[in-house]
Scaffold this motif. Sequence first.
Motif, PDB file in Angstrom:
ATOM      1  N   ILE A  32       0.835  -1.205   0.000  1.00 48.60           N
ATOM      2  CA  ILE A  32       0.000   0.000   0.000  1.00 48.60           C
ATOM      3  C   ILE A  32       0.867   1.250   0.000  1.00 48.60           C
ATOM      4  O   ILE A  32       0.564   2.227  -0.690  1.00 48.60           O
ATOM      5  CB  ILE A  32      -0.969  -0.020   1.202  1.00 48.60           C
ATOM      6  N   SER A  33       1.974   1.236   0.734  1.00 46.71           N
ATOM      7  CA  SER A  33       2.891   2.378   0.735  1.00 46.71           C
ATOM      8  C   SER A  33       3.505   2.599  -0.639  1.00 46.71           C
ATOM      9  O   SER A  33       3.622   3.737  -1.105  1.00 46.71           O
ATOM     10  CB  SER A  33       4.003   2.168   1.762  1.00 46.71           C
ATOM     11  N   LEU A  37       3.231   5.902  -2.966  1.00 42.36           N
ATOM     12  CA  LEU A  37       4.383   6.648  -3.484  1.00 42.36           C
ATOM     13  C   LEU A  37       4.333   6.767  -5.000  1.00 42.36           C
ATOM     14  O   LEU A  37       4.593   7.840  -5.559  1.00 42.36           O
ATOM     15  CB  LEU A  37       5.682   5.971  -3.037  1.00 42.36           C
ATOM     16  N   ILE A  38       3.987   5.683  -5.663  1.00 41.30           N
ATOM     17  CA  ILE A  38       3.926   5.710  -7.125  1.00 41.30           C
ATOM     18  C   ILE A  38       2.802   6.626  -7.604  1.00 41.30           C
ATOM     19  O   ILE A  38       2.985   7.413  -8.542  1.00 41.30           O
ATOM     20  CB  ILE A  38       3.771   4.284  -7.684  1.00 41.30           C
ATOM     21  N   SER A  39       1.645   6.567  -6.950  1.00 40.83           N
ATOM     22  CA  SER A  39       0.541   7.431  -7.370  1.00 40.83           C
ATOM     23  C   SER A  39       0.848   8.905  -7.099  1.00 40.83           C
ATOM     24  O   SER A  39       0.411   9.775  -7.855  1.00 40.83           O
ATOM     25  CB  SER A  39      -0.761   7.019  -6.698  1.00 40.83           C
ATOM     26  N   LEU A  46      -7.013  12.914  -8.485  1.00 35.93           N
ATOM     27  CA  LEU A  46      -7.419  11.673  -7.826  1.00 35.93           C
ATOM     28  C   LEU A  46      -6.202  10.897  -7.323  1.00 35.93           C
ATOM     29  O   LEU A  46      -6.241  10.314  -6.236  1.00 35.93           O
ATOM     30  CB  LEU A  46      -8.237  10.811  -8.788  1.00 35.93           C
ATOM     31  N   ARG A  47      -5.134  10.892  -8.088  1.00 38.12           N
ATOM     32  CA  ARG A  47      -3.929  10.163  -7.654  1.00 38.12           C
ATOM     33  C   ARG A  47      -3.314  10.787  -6.396  1.00 38.12           C
ATOM     34  O   ARG A  47      -2.741  10.076  -5.582  1.00 38.12           O
ATOM     35  CB  ARG A  47      -2.913  10.102  -8.780  1.00 38.12           C
ATOM     36  N   ASP A  48      -3.422  12.088  -6.256  1.00 33.09           N
ATOM     37  CA  ASP A  48      -2.950  12.717  -5.015  1.00 33.09           C
ATOM     38  C   ASP A  48      -3.768  12.254  -3.814  1.00 33.09           C
ATOM     39  O   ASP A  48      -3.212  11.989  -2.744  1.00 33.09           O
ATOM     40  CB  ASP A  48      -3.014  14.237  -5.120  1.00 33.09           C
ATOM     41  N   MET A  49      -5.071  12.146  -3.985  1.00 31.15           N
ATOM     42  CA  MET A  49      -5.913  11.664  -2.886  1.00 31.15           C
ATOM     43  C   MET A  49      -5.599  10.213  -2.553  1.00 31.15           C
ATOM     44  O   MET A  49      -5.535   9.846  -1.375  1.00 31.15           O
ATOM     45  CB  MET A  49      -7.391  11.826  -3.239  1.00 31.15           C
ATOM     46  N   ILE A  50      -5.392   9.398  -3.584  1.00 27.18           N
ATOM     47  CA  ILE A  50      -5.019   7.995  -3.353  1.00 27.18           C
ATOM     48  C   ILE A  50      -3.699   7.920  -2.593  1.00 27.18           C
ATOM     49  O   ILE A  50      -3.548   7.125  -1.659  1.00 27.18           O
ATOM     50  CB  ILE A  50      -4.933   7.235  -4.692  1.00 27.18           C
ATOM     51  N   SER A  51      -2.751   8.772  -2.980  1.00 25.38           N
ATOM     52  CA  SER A  51      -1.447   8.737  -2.299  1.00 25.38           C
ATOM     53  C   SER A  51      -1.565   9.167  -0.847  1.00 25.38           C
ATOM     54  O   SER A  51      -0.928   8.571   0.027  1.00 25.38           O
ATOM     55  CB  SER A  51      -0.438   9.613  -3.039  1.00 25.38           C
TER      56      SER A  51
END
Length: 71
Positions: A32-33, A37-39, A46-51
Amino acid sequence: MKAYPSVRPAPPRRGAQSLTTIFAVPMAIGVISCIGLISALTGDGLRDMISWVALVIPIVAIVWAMRTRRC
């Protein structure tokens, strides 16, 4: 001999555990980490929220572990 009231007996030992049982949660936290980091590196929105969500999970796990160990 005198019995000491402050000495507690050792807690019972758990049965043998497999490597999968021992390392399942740490491996999941690591995956999950890595996803977080990749997102964070590959996009915005949306990728910032996922990260953020993915990178908060290890912090929550550490706080939970520290609180349960003290009690």
